[in-house]
Motif scaffolding. Structure first.
Motif, PDB file in Angstrom:
ATOM      1  N   GLN A   1       7.391   1.668   6.341  1.00  0.00           N
ATOM      2  CA  GLN A   1       8.652   1.241   5.753  1.00  0.00           C
ATOM      3  C   GLN A   1       9.811   1.237   6.749  1.00  0.00           C
ATOM      4  N   LYS A   2      10.720   0.386   6.492  1.00  0.00           N
ATOM      5  CA  LYS A   2      12.042   0.306   7.105  1.00  0.00           C
ATOM      6  C   LYS A   2      12.069  -0.051   8.590  1.00  0.00           C
ATOM      7  N   ASN A   3      11.106   0.449   9.373  1.00  0.00           N
ATOM      8  CA  ASN A   3      11.255   0.234  10.812  1.00  0.00           C
ATOM      9  C   ASN A   3      10.369  -0.885  11.346  1.00  0.00           C
TER      10      ASN A   3
ATOM     11  N   THR B   1       0.837  -1.189   0.000  1.00  0.00           N
ATOM     12  CA  THR B   1       0.000   0.000   0.000  1.00  0.00           C
ATOM     13  C   THR B   1       0.882   1.254   0.000  1.00  0.00           C
ATOM     14  N   SER B   2       0.321   2.365   0.469  1.00  0.00           N
ATOM     15  CA  SER B   2       1.068   3.619   0.476  1.00  0.00           C
ATOM     16  C   SER B   2       0.560   4.476   1.638  1.00  0.00           C
ATOM     17  N   ASP B   3       1.446   5.309   2.147  1.00  0.00           N
ATOM     18  CA  ASP B   3       0.973   6.210   3.217  1.00  0.00           C
ATOM     19  C   ASP B   3       0.021   7.269   2.650  1.00  0.00           C
ATOM     20  N   LEU B   4      -0.067   7.354   1.313  1.00  0.00           N
ATOM     21  CA  LEU B   4      -1.052   8.269   0.712  1.00  0.00           C
ATOM     22  C   LEU B   4      -2.471   7.769   0.966  1.00  0.00           C
ATOM     23  N   GLY B   5      -2.591   6.536   1.434  1.00  0.00           N
ATOM     24  CA  GLY B   5      -3.917   5.956   1.680  1.00  0.00           C
ATOM     25  C   GLY B   5      -4.315   5.927   3.146  1.00  0.00           C
ATOM     26  N   VAL B   6      -3.600   6.632   4.025  1.00  0.00           N
ATOM     27  CA  VAL B   6      -3.999   6.587   5.441  1.00  0.00           C
ATOM     28  C   VAL B   6      -5.183   7.525   5.690  1.00  0.00           C
ATOM     29  N   LEU B   7      -6.015   7.150   6.663  1.00  0.00           N
ATOM     30  CA  LEU B   7      -7.292   7.854   6.878  1.00  0.00           C
ATOM     31  C   LEU B   7      -7.131   9.332   7.208  1.00  0.00           C
TER      32      LEU B   7
ATOM     33  N   PHE C   1       8.500   6.228  -0.380  1.00  0.00           N
ATOM     34  CA  PHE C   1       8.780   6.803  -1.700  1.00  0.00           C
ATOM     35  C   PHE C   1      10.050   6.199  -2.310  1.00  0.00           C
ATOM     36  N   THR C   2       9.891   5.694  -3.519  1.00  0.00           N
ATOM     37  CA  THR C   2      10.974   5.012  -4.233  1.00  0.00           C
ATOM     38  C   THR C   2      10.851   5.401  -5.699  1.00  0.00           C
ATOM     39  N   LYS C   3      11.949   5.746  -6.323  1.00  0.00           N
ATOM     40  CA  LYS C   3      11.868   6.150  -7.729  1.00  0.00           C
ATOM     41  C   LYS C   3      11.688   4.919  -8.608  1.00  0.00           C
ATOM     42  N   THR C   4      10.500   4.784  -9.173  1.00  0.00           N
ATOM     43  CA  THR C   4      10.181   3.638 -10.041  1.00  0.00           C
ATOM     44  C   THR C   4       9.382   4.151 -11.230  1.00  0.00           C
ATOM     45  N   ASN C   5       8.994   3.210 -12.074  1.00  0.00           N
ATOM     46  CA  ASN C   5       8.146   3.533 -13.222  1.00  0.00           C
ATOM     47  C   ASN C   5       6.842   4.221 -12.783  1.00  0.00           C
TER      48      ASN C   5
ATOM     49  N   GLY D   1      10.971  12.500  -8.235  1.00  0.00           N
ATOM     50  CA  GLY D   1      10.486  12.764  -6.879  1.00  0.00           C
ATOM     51  C   GLY D   1      10.551  14.228  -6.559  1.00  0.00           C
ATOM     52  N   LEU D   2      10.103  14.553  -5.356  1.00  0.00           N
ATOM     53  CA  LEU D   2      10.223  15.932  -4.898  1.00  0.00           C
ATOM     54  C   LEU D   2      11.628  16.100  -4.335  1.00  0.00           C
ATOM     55  N   SER D   3      12.190  17.290  -4.495  1.00  0.00           N
ATOM     56  CA  SER D   3      13.562  17.480  -4.013  1.00  0.00           C
ATOM     57  C   SER D   3      13.635  17.336  -2.495  1.00  0.00           C
ATOM     58  N   THR D   4      12.491  17.544  -1.813  1.00  0.00           N
ATOM     59  CA  THR D   4      12.483  17.460  -0.351  1.00  0.00           C
ATOM     60  C   THR D   4      12.319  16.030   0.151  1.00  0.00           C
ATOM     61  N   LEU D   5      12.019  15.127  -0.756  1.00  0.00           N
ATOM     62  CA  LEU D   5      11.699  13.765  -0.341  1.00  0.00           C
ATOM     63  C   LEU D   5      12.875  12.839  -0.605  1.00  0.00           C
ATOM     64  N   GLN D   6      13.390  12.237   0.461  1.00  0.00           N
ATOM     65  CA  GLN D   6      14.496  11.291   0.328  1.00  0.00           C
ATOM     66  C   GLN D   6      13.949   9.971  -0.231  1.00  0.00           C
ATOM     67  N   ALA D   7      14.482   9.534  -1.361  1.00  0.00           N
ATOM     68  CA  ALA D   7      13.951   8.299  -1.964  1.00  0.00           C
ATOM     69  C   ALA D   7      14.601   7.070  -1.339  1.00  0.00           C
ATOM     70  N   ASN D   8      13.801   6.026  -1.188  1.00  0.00           N
ATOM     71  CA  ASN D   8      14.328   4.729  -0.754  1.00  0.00           C
ATOM     72  C   ASN D   8      15.017   4.036  -1.909  1.00  0.00           C
ATOM     73  N   THR D   9      15.966   3.185  -1.583  1.00  0.00           N
ATOM     74  CA  THR D   9      16.454   2.243  -2.593  1.00  0.00           C
ATOM     75  C   THR D   9      15.398   1.149  -2.710  1.00  0.00           C
ATOM     76  N   LEU D  10      15.475   0.346  -3.771  1.00  0.00           N
ATOM     77  CA  LEU D  10      14.530  -0.771  -3.905  1.00  0.00           C
ATOM     78  C   LEU D  10      14.674  -1.733  -2.732  1.00  0.00           C
ATOM     79  N   GLN D  11      15.898  -1.939  -2.276  1.00  0.00           N
ATOM     80  CA  GLN D  11      16.119  -2.844  -1.135  1.00  0.00           C
ATOM     81  C   GLN D  11      15.396  -2.339   0.100  1.00  0.00           C
ATOM     82  N   GLU D  12      15.497  -1.025   0.336  1.00  0.00           N
ATOM     83  CA  GLU D  12      14.805  -0.448   1.499  1.00  0.00           C
ATOM     84  C   GLU D  12      13.291  -0.560   1.340  1.00  0.00           C
ATOM     85  N   ALA D  13      12.823  -0.314   0.101  1.00  0.00           N
ATOM     86  CA  ALA D  13      11.379  -0.351  -0.147  1.00  0.00           C
ATOM     87  C   ALA D  13      10.810  -1.745   0.116  1.00  0.00           C
TER      88      ALA D  13
END
Ligand SMILES: NC(=O)c1ccc[n+]([C@@H]2O[C@H](COP(=O)([O-])OP(=O)(O)OC[C@H]3O[C@@H](n4cnc5c(N)ncnc54)[C@H](OP(=O)(O)O)[C@@H]3O)[C@@H](O)[C@H]2O)c1
Length: 288
Positions: free
Chosen positions: A280-282, A146-152, A236-240, A246-258
């Motif tokens: 993610q990650k934690n 899913t995505s955090d864009l979908g949280v209530l 957030f991960t740079k993909t297709n 991405g936004l310059s303010t947003l640190q992108a994950n690597t695929l491994q992190e994602a």
């Protein structure tokens, strides 16, 4: 929650099916599960792209084994395609241990297509594969990406409060949520409807997907059906999906992190989370 290497309960007889595995986060999840020694069924909607991805995976893992890293065609928007996959899985492996519902799109010719892929596609695949999930001692797993864009908290309409009690959500309500959203888009009133408006259609499909994760987690349980159901946000991960932008303010994950939280959900020992949304990650259970 433990973050150390999980006790190994799986083997090459453990079958993991990943949707949309020909690129991006799905490919990475397939890669890591195969590296961990599971049998991986990498599915894709394009035979050409899917086969090329599986070839690359086999090459990287140094295996020629057609079953250890298998390919099967799957378009999650097609009932026939989903049924064909389920039948093949039954015949080839007899069952499935892990289902990763990863396939998604962020744009399409219609809003309906985005819901048909990201929400109804997950339901279609899950309903077809649920009867194949094996009640192993470690428990089978359904993992929705899913995505955090979908949280209530991103909504400001009635669903924000009503769906806080996740035990009350029903599939009918989710259909209603979608119909109401699509209806307001059509009649031009959606702006005042309190919907998530950042990457609008995509984000609302993920609200629906999160809600479905709760519904499914009530339907099948670790204690009875021996199935764990959860969803996670890869971050957030740079993909297709986002044109590798991405936004310059947003640190992108690597695929491994994602992929990390998805891999943890797939491989955790008996007694992990159920009916939760993980960030993610934690490995953290978060509010959704
Ligand atoms: N990237 C991010 O920043 C981010 C953040 C949060 C969540 N996510 C989630 O992570 C998951 C993977 O996304 P991604 O970023 O890796 O995107 P991606 O690289 O575009 O991968 C999406 C995959 O889904 C497949 N797909 C699309 N429609 C399909 C269909 N009808 N049937 C079967 N497969 C289909 C795509 O196939 P084709 O190659 O044929 O198009 C592709 O393999 C998605 O659920 C996404 O919502 C991503």
């Amino acid at each position: 929650m433990a973050t150390s290497t999980p006790t190994k309960w799986w083997s090459k007889d453990t079958v993991a099916v990943i949707t949309g595995a020909n690129q991006g986060i799905g490919y990475e999840i397939a890669r890591q599960l195969a590296q961990n020694g599971l049998t991986v069924v990498a599915t894709a909607r394009s035979e050409e792209r899917g086969k090329a991805a599986v070839e690359a995976l086999r090459k990287e893992l140094g295996t020629e084994d057609q079953e250890l890293v298998a390919f099967h065609l799957l378009d999650v928007t097609s009932d026939e395609s989903v049924a064909a996959l389920a039948q093949w899985l039954r015949q080839t492996f007899g069952g499935v241990d892990i289902l990763v519902n990863n396939a998604a799109i962020s744009r399409a010719e219609t809003e309906e297509k985005i819901f048909d892929t990201n929400y109804y596609g997950v339901k279609r695949v899950t309903k077809a594969i649920l009867p194949l999930l094996r009640p192993s001692p470690a428990g089978a797993r359904v993992i929705n990406v899913t995505s955090d864009l979908g949280v209530l908290k991103r909504l400001s309409n009635k669903y924000r409060d009503e769906w806080k009690d996740r035990d009350q959500i029903t599939e009918d309500q989710i259909d209603h949520f979608i119909q109401q959203y699509l209806g307001e888009l059509k009649d031009g009133t959606w702006k005042s409807g309190g919907w998530q408006d950042m990457i609008r259609d995509y984000s609302n499909t993920k609200v629906a997907l999160n809600a479905y994760t709760s519904v499914l987690a009530r339907e099948v349980r670790p204690e009875t059906e021996k199935v764990y159901v959860n969803c996670f946000n890869p971050g957030f991960t740079k993909t297709n999906l986002n044109d590798y932008q991405g936004l310059s303010t947003l640190q992108a994950n690597t695929l491994q992190e994602a992929a990390m939280t998805g891999i943890w959900l797939a491989l955790h020992p008996v007694g992990g989370p159920h009916g939760k949304y993980l960030e993610q990650k934690n490995w953290g259970i978060a509010e959704w």
